[in-house]
Design an enzyme around this catalytic site. Structure first.
Site, PDB file in Angstrom:
ATOM      1  CE  LYS A   1      -2.254   3.559   1.999  1.00 44.06           C
ATOM      2  NZ  LYS A   1      -1.769   4.624   2.916  1.00 44.06           N
TER       3      LYS A   1
ATOM      4  N   GLY B   1       0.642   8.876   1.306  1.00 44.53           N
ATOM      5  CA  GLY B   1       1.440   9.895   1.974  1.00 44.53           C
ATOM      6  C   GLY B   1       2.319  10.681   1.023  1.00 44.53           C
TER       7      GLY B   1
ATOM      8  N   GLY C   1      -4.901  10.849  -0.244  1.00 40.89           N
ATOM      9  CA  GLY C   1      -5.730  11.755   0.544  1.00 40.89           C
ATOM     10  C   GLY C   1      -5.296  13.199   0.487  1.00 40.89           C
TER      11      GLY C   1
ATOM     12  CG  ASP D   1      -3.684   2.320   5.552  1.00 40.36           C
ATOM     13  OD1 ASP D   1      -2.612   2.010   4.997  1.00 40.36           O
ATOM     14  OD2 ASP D   1      -3.869   3.416   6.085  1.00 40.36           O
TER      15      ASP D   1
ATOM     16  CE  LYS E   1       0.099   3.846   6.814  1.00 40.44           C
ATOM     17  NZ  LYS E   1      -0.840   4.952   6.588  1.00 40.44           N
TER      18      LYS E   1
END
Length: 255
Positions: free
Chosen positions: A8, A11, A43, A159, A214
């Site tokens: 995954k 960030g 995001g 996640d 997470k």
């Protein structure tokens, strides 16, 4: 075929072309060791465009509230802009990348999380498409956009999406983050967390916000697959290589 590995991404690595190139250089090396599937969020990119267009953006416990009216924007960023960029850069690294959503081939089905708006709760469903792509040496890159049975697009926490894909393929899972792993209250790496220890770390505030999601995703995947799940920093090439080989690095969540 060896056990697939689901990674995954999210960030800051998705915000910098140089960071992304550095990570995909490592991923290209890992692809020589075993089949890979990438799952990504985005995001920060979603939030930036929402604010630019005058929308408010709210998170609760690390997960975004997504009004249905915002889904065209969210889907455009994640399934469009971010996914196509990842595919293009991956192909520069000689990775035979294919961009998909969670709904492709009915891979992951979603129920609506009515407390968060147009947000999906993902569950593994049909592995045929992803397994076919892996068998043919493609690299599936999945955005965290899903759909419900009524055909409504849903925003899915990446996640949790990656955990569902790992369960679908009986794969190992690495959740990449901007820090070396899950840290204690002194900022030190926690090398191992059992599923039974996780609730206490959440209750005392050691794990919160985005890392809370997470940890919950890792616990979910570890419980379902009876495999240990890794949370690790994307910057450490040696750590990622060790993890791909089944060796210790980052934080391991163990069943």
């Amino acid at each position: 075929m060896s056990t697939p590995l689901v990674i995954k991404l999210g960030g800051r690595v998705l915000q910098s072309h140089s960071n992304l190139n550095a990570l995909l250089t490592i991923i290209a090396q890992l692809a020589q060791l075993r089949p890979l599937v990438l799952v990504h969020g985005g995001g920060d990119q979603v939030e930036a465009l929402l604010e630019q267009l005058g929308h408010t953006s709210l998170k609760v416990d690390g997960q975004r509230i997504t009004p249905a009216a915002q889904m065209p924007i969210v889907a455009g960023v994640l399934a469009g802009d971010v996914n196509s960029q990842l595919v293009a850069v991956a192909q520069q690294h000689q990775l035979n990348a294919v961009g998909l959503t969670l709904a492709a081939g009915q891979s992951v089905r979603c129920e609506v999380d009515t407390t968060r708006g147009a947000v999906g709760i993902p569950q593994p469903n049909q592995p045929a498409l992803l397994q076919l792509l892996l068998d043919k040496n493609f690299l599936p890159i999945l955005s965290s956009i899903g759909a419900d049975d009524a055909g409504n697009r849903l925003n899915v926490n990446a996640d949790l999406a990656a955990a569902a894909v790992a369960q679908l393929l009986h794969a190992d899972l690495i959740l990449l983050t901007d820090v070396p792993g899950i840290l204690n209250q002194d900022g030190e790496l926690i090398e191992s967390i059992s599923v039974d220890q996780a609730p206490a770390l959440i209750a005392d505030g050691t794990v919160r916000d985005g890392m809370l999601v997470k940890l919950n995703a890792a616990v979910q995947a570890a419980t379902a697959s009876r495999r240990s799940i890794a949370v690790a920093g994307w910057q450490d090439a040696k750590a990622l290589t060790r993890l791909a080989k089944g060796e210790a690095a980052g934080t391991r969540i163990r069943f």
